[in-house]
Design a protein around this motif. Sequence first.
Motif, PDB file in Angstrom:
ATOM      1  N   GLY A 172      -8.816  13.594   5.842  1.00 34.90           N
ATOM      2  CA  GLY A 172      -8.050  12.411   6.239  1.00 34.90           C
ATOM      3  C   GLY A 172      -7.814  11.560   5.012  1.00 34.90           C
ATOM      4  O   GLY A 172      -8.760  11.281   4.261  1.00 34.90           O
ATOM      5  N   VAL A 173      -6.576  11.189   4.766  1.00 37.31           N
ATOM      6  CA  VAL A 173      -6.283  10.267   3.663  1.00 37.31           C
ATOM      7  C   VAL A 173      -5.827   8.964   4.303  1.00 37.31           C
ATOM      8  O   VAL A 173      -4.823   8.942   5.024  1.00 37.31           O
ATOM      9  CB  VAL A 173      -5.191  10.826   2.720  1.00 37.31           C
ATOM     10  CG1 VAL A 173      -4.862   9.816   1.621  1.00 37.31           C
ATOM     11  CG2 VAL A 173      -5.643  12.159   2.114  1.00 37.31           C
ATOM     12  N   ILE A 174      -6.595   7.895   4.083  1.00 36.88           N
ATOM     13  CA  ILE A 174      -6.228   6.596   4.676  1.00 36.88           C
ATOM     14  C   ILE A 174      -5.555   5.759   3.600  1.00 36.88           C
ATOM     15  O   ILE A 174      -6.137   5.506   2.546  1.00 36.88           O
ATOM     16  CB  ILE A 174      -7.476   5.874   5.226  1.00 36.88           C
ATOM     17  CG1 ILE A 174      -8.143   6.733   6.313  1.00 36.88           C
ATOM     18  CG2 ILE A 174      -7.091   4.494   5.776  1.00 36.88           C
ATOM     19  CD1 ILE A 174      -9.377   6.108   6.949  1.00 36.88           C
ATOM     20  N   GLY A 175      -4.324   5.351   3.867  1.00 36.97           N
ATOM     21  CA  GLY A 175      -3.584   4.533   2.902  1.00 36.97           C
ATOM     22  C   GLY A 175      -2.441   5.309   2.293  1.00 36.97           C
ATOM     23  O   GLY A 175      -2.565   6.508   2.002  1.00 36.97           O
ATOM     24  N   ASN A 176      -1.316   4.636   2.151  1.00 41.09           N
ATOM     25  CA  ASN A 176      -0.129   5.309   1.619  1.00 41.09           C
ATOM     26  C   ASN A 176       0.613   4.441   0.606  1.00 41.09           C
ATOM     27  O   ASN A 176       1.815   4.327   0.617  1.00 41.09           O
ATOM     28  CB  ASN A 176       0.814   5.723   2.759  1.00 41.09           C
ATOM     29  CG  ASN A 176       1.226   4.543   3.606  1.00 41.09           C
ATOM     30  OD1 ASN A 176       0.435   3.648   3.840  1.00 41.09           O
ATOM     31  ND2 ASN A 176       2.458   4.520   4.048  1.00 41.09           N
ATOM     32  N   GLN A 198      -1.194   6.115   7.982  1.00 34.34           N
ATOM     33  CA  GLN A 198      -0.341   5.103   7.359  1.00 34.34           C
ATOM     34  C   GLN A 198      -0.283   3.887   8.269  1.00 34.34           C
ATOM     35  O   GLN A 198       0.344   3.953   9.323  1.00 34.34           O
ATOM     36  CB  GLN A 198       1.078   5.624   7.191  1.00 34.34           C
ATOM     37  CG  GLN A 198       1.175   7.052   6.735  1.00 34.34           C
ATOM     38  CD  GLN A 198       2.542   7.365   6.140  1.00 34.34           C
ATOM     39  OE1 GLN A 198       3.498   6.624   6.341  1.00 34.34           O
ATOM     40  NE2 GLN A 198       2.616   8.458   5.401  1.00 34.34           N
ATOM     41  N   ARG A 199      -0.894   2.812   7.846  1.00 33.81           N
ATOM     42  CA  ARG A 199      -0.829   1.599   8.668  1.00 33.81           C
ATOM     43  C   ARG A 199       0.603   1.055   8.637  1.00 33.81           C
ATOM     44  O   ARG A 199       1.115   0.571   9.625  1.00 33.81           O
ATOM     45  CB  ARG A 199      -1.822   0.570   8.125  1.00 33.81           C
ATOM     46  CG  ARG A 199      -1.972  -0.634   8.976  1.00 33.81           C
ATOM     47  CD  ARG A 199      -3.209  -1.419   8.612  1.00 33.81           C
ATOM     48  NE  ARG A 199      -3.151  -1.977   7.261  1.00 33.81           N
ATOM     49  CZ  ARG A 199      -4.100  -2.726   6.735  1.00 33.81           C
ATOM     50  NH1 ARG A 199      -5.194  -2.990   7.438  1.00 33.81           N
ATOM     51  NH2 ARG A 199      -3.994  -3.204   5.506  1.00 33.81           N
ATOM     52  N   TRP A 294       8.683  12.378  -6.165  1.00 31.41           N
ATOM     53  CA  TRP A 294       9.567  13.544  -6.176  1.00 31.41           C
ATOM     54  C   TRP A 294       9.105  14.580  -5.151  1.00 31.41           C
ATOM     55  O   TRP A 294       9.694  15.623  -5.037  1.00 31.41           O
ATOM     56  CB  TRP A 294       9.628  14.199  -7.561  1.00 31.41           C
ATOM     57  CG  TRP A 294       8.278  14.422  -8.186  1.00 31.41           C
ATOM     58  CD1 TRP A 294       7.505  15.530  -8.102  1.00 31.41           C
ATOM     59  CD2 TRP A 294       7.547  13.495  -8.990  1.00 31.41           C
ATOM     60  NE1 TRP A 294       6.331  15.362  -8.788  1.00 31.41           N
ATOM     61  CE2 TRP A 294       6.330  14.110  -9.350  1.00 31.41           C
ATOM     62  CE3 TRP A 294       7.791  12.196  -9.438  1.00 31.41           C
ATOM     63  CZ2 TRP A 294       5.379  13.481 -10.140  1.00 31.41           C
ATOM     64  CZ3 TRP A 294       6.838  11.573 -10.217  1.00 31.41           C
ATOM     65  CH2 TRP A 294       5.655  12.216 -10.560  1.00 31.41           C
ATOM     66  N   GLY A 295       8.066  14.282  -4.414  1.00 29.74           N
ATOM     67  CA  GLY A 295       7.594  15.353  -3.527  1.00 29.74           C
ATOM     68  C   GLY A 295       7.019  14.904  -2.210  1.00 29.74           C
ATOM     69  O   GLY A 295       6.632  15.740  -1.391  1.00 29.74           O
ATOM     70  N   TYR A 296       6.965  13.577  -1.955  1.00 31.81           N
ATOM     71  CA  TYR A 296       6.201  13.158  -0.782  1.00 31.81           C
ATOM     72  C   TYR A 296       6.825  13.611   0.534  1.00 31.81           C
ATOM     73  O   TYR A 296       6.122  14.106   1.418  1.00 31.81           O
ATOM     74  CB  TYR A 296       5.976  11.642  -0.762  1.00 31.81           C
ATOM     75  CG  TYR A 296       5.171  11.278   0.457  1.00 31.81           C
ATOM     76  CD1 TYR A 296       3.827  11.666   0.549  1.00 31.81           C
ATOM     77  CD2 TYR A 296       5.738  10.649   1.554  1.00 31.81           C
ATOM     78  CE1 TYR A 296       3.082  11.407   1.687  1.00 31.81           C
ATOM     79  CE2 TYR A 296       4.997  10.390   2.699  1.00 31.81           C
ATOM     80  CZ  TYR A 296       3.669  10.775   2.758  1.00 31.81           C
ATOM     81  OH  TYR A 296       2.935  10.547   3.892  1.00 31.81           O
ATOM     82  N   ALA A 336      -7.625   5.759   0.283  1.00 28.23           N
ATOM     83  CA  ALA A 336      -6.645   5.326  -0.730  1.00 28.23           C
ATOM     84  C   ALA A 336      -6.217   3.916  -0.350  1.00 28.23           C
ATOM     85  O   ALA A 336      -5.039   3.625  -0.159  1.00 28.23           O
ATOM     86  CB  ALA A 336      -5.462   6.284  -0.748  1.00 28.23           C
ATOM     87  N   THR A 337      -7.226   3.049  -0.229  1.00 22.81           N
ATOM     88  CA  THR A 337      -6.999   1.729   0.368  1.00 22.81           C
ATOM     89  C   THR A 337      -6.887   0.617  -0.662  1.00 22.81           C
ATOM     90  O   THR A 337      -7.009  -0.560  -0.322  1.00 22.81           O
ATOM     91  CB  THR A 337      -8.132   1.421   1.373  1.00 22.81           C
ATOM     92  OG1 THR A 337      -9.389   1.783   0.780  1.00 22.81           O
ATOM     93  CG2 THR A 337      -7.952   2.209   2.656  1.00 22.81           C
TER      94      THR A 337
END
Length: 484
Positions: A172-176, A198-199, A294-296, A336-337
Amino acid sequence: MSKPLRYIVVGAGMSGILAAVRLKQQGIDDFTVYEKGESIGGTWRENRYPGLTCDVPAHNYTYSFAPHAGWSAFYAPGPEIRDYFEKVVDDFGVRSHLRLNSNVTACEWDGARWNVEIEDGTKDSADIVIAASGVLHHINMPAIEGIESFAGDMFHSARWNYDVSTAGKRIGVIGNGSTGVQIVTALSQQDCEIVHFQRSPQWIMPVQQFAYSDEDRAQFASDPSRIEALRNGDEYWGGIRRFNEAIIDPDSPAMEEIERLCRENLETSVRDPELREKLRPDYRAACKRLIYSWGYYDAAQRPNVAIEVGRIARIEPEGVRMADGTFYELDVIALATGFRADRFIRPTRVIGRDAIDLDDVWRERPSAHYAVTIPGFPNFFMLNGPTGPVGNFSLIDIAERQWDYIEQLLEPIRSGAKAQVECRSDAFDDYNERRTLAARDTIFGSGCTSWYLDKDGVPLTWPWSYDAFAEAMEKPRLGDFAYA
Ligand code: NAP
């Protein structure tokens, strides 16, 4: 007659290394750079997450005095940037001035000098302090219920734990923000399952990444004017000026163009209408720091990536529970907050003239006159301090201009004509009033949350043009300063 001065630089990140090199270049040897970490590089030491790349073009994220022909790509990967700083430290002979593992806990002005304390008990003193301690280094741990109960591996993006294998795992990656987007883009190409929480979805500005070939690098090395053309060319500076125009005038054609490019990127890159709507922000482009990628969107559409835009209710031992009851079982959580961006040199205790505590001066919001000096703190200068330009600019260019400004302020002290310089309170107040007023009207104040905002929701940023910043740094307004 010139007066020999002693300097203390706090921090050996990009700005501190710059200060060290520029002092050395002037033949000054009486200086020490104290660094809390075990190596140099600041943000490039702290951040080692997968996909770490600087989204400012490599040849622009380079000191003007140390061009580097060897960049592997238009946007340089983090480890290369770290190596570049190490090389600069050696090439310019400043390594012997570094004191690593030396956290500065206090700087106190005794009326004539700064007395500095290091965590290990060491004491030092100097005529001049350069606070080059960076902005984004105090990590923001999210206040999510149950976060401490997670039974898998969890770490902040700036503490990436490579002992934890991601292969075959549910992550899980939290934050974008820029960080979360880079992490998910990189992990999506590996053998793992990702949920990207993504909040608030982000606008994504499409940019092209490409590798420099051996031939490109050979040409950069044999003909430095090619590097200069990239650094000073219209492509880069035209982009900066347009971006800047958009920031300071949200109704400008430049802003319309940014919005159009971001919208088009979303419409044309994301095929599934449901996912497209999930990824559509409800605030204006560039309100948060604009993400260059360039890739998201490709990553977001890969089968091993799920996008979740709901509200996280809590973290449980096995994973993340959403407010609507959806549960994601996870092995690893990467936070990633972001960072607490209001700290700057703090928690170092900085005590100025008449026992003024920087913490008190900054109680409302951190600020510095033109981002460099603070009344009550003589001979104390900040590089990349509060209210400087932020956005998608090269912080190296900003710090270099600030250094040139500081040198001019120091001239009467270096010559021995004066002993101290300090920004006047009225000039500081006037700057703050004008800056705050202008900042409210920038795109950053147009209605979103971001680390650019102070606790009252006012952007803590340079609100005028980049040219105005360059002009302000070219020559200090000497009437704004008191010398003694
Ligand atoms: P950030 O931009 O502050 O983003 C933090 C993210 O975490 C946001 O998506 C935020 O959501 C989310 N978040 C925070 N607390 C949360 C919570 N309690 N629950 C759920 N989500 C939460 O941080 P960052 O991505 O680390 O970037 C910080 C800055 O570093 C960038 O803006 C940039 O200046 C710099 N950076 C630069 C590069 C580069 O290539 N030059 C790369 C990485 C970072 P909300 O948006 O809803 O608040």
